[in-house]
Design a protein around this motif. Structure first.
Motif: not given
Length: 170
Positions: A42-51, A62-74, A125-129
């Motif tokens: 899910n590249f939205a998680f990568v975008g969230r991580w970077l944001a 756990d990146i999936s439990r972190v508050e989503p951000v606008a345009v994270e998928a993009v 590791p940074c995404l919590g995996l």
């Protein structure tokens, strides 16, 4: 040839090869999903991580439990393709013009396999995996899939370099 022109050619070739290789990797992910039901990253998680990085947060439990951000998928998809281009630049820096003019399979696949170190030791590791997906339900399966995907990326580097030579000859 000036240094600026050489750099321009390197970047142009790397853009073509990096985008092509990333497309091949994405086609592989689509095939795995359609044939075997394996969900792609899910590249939205990568975008969230970077944001969250400018906010001073680099690693998450756990990146999936972190508050989503606008345009994270993009952001995630753009980063995915930029990383492919950066990897292509690194490959071309190591192999030089000889490989660029006459691409061979072994350096591309070897380099592709080596790029798995990025998700194993940085992204996962940074995404919590955990390191090399150690915290996932089936770490060895996740590791194998990551490695195989990066070998496919290496194949994509090779095939994209061939297309580059045939059609763009920069």
């Amino acid at each position: 040839m000036s240094d600026e022109l050489l750099l321009s050619k390197l970047v142009t070739n790397a853009v073509i090869i990096g985008i092509g290789a990333t497309v091949v990797m994405d086609i592989w992910a689509i095939l795995l999903q359609r044939i075997f039901g394996i969900a792609p990253l899910n590249f939205a998680f990568v975008g969230r991580w970077l944001a969250y990085m400018p906010r001073g947060v680099v690693c998450h439990d756990d990146i999936s439990r972190v508050e989503p951000v606008a345009v994270e998928a993009v952001v995630g998809w753009v980063a995915h393709y930029l990383i492919g281009i950066i990897f292509a630049i690194v490959l071309l820096m190591f192999t030089g013009n000889a490989w660029l003019m006459e691409p061979s399979l072994l350096p591309a696949i070897t380099f592709g396999a080596l790029t798995v170190t990025f998700p194993y030791f940085i992204m996962q590791p940074c995404l919590g995996l955990g390191i090399a997906a150690a915290k996932t339900p089936k770490p060895n399966v996740a590791r194998f899939r990551s490695l195989l995907t990066h070998v496919v990326f290496g194949l994509g580097l090779y095939f994209s370099a061939i297309i580059n030579v045939l059609f763009f000859a920069l």
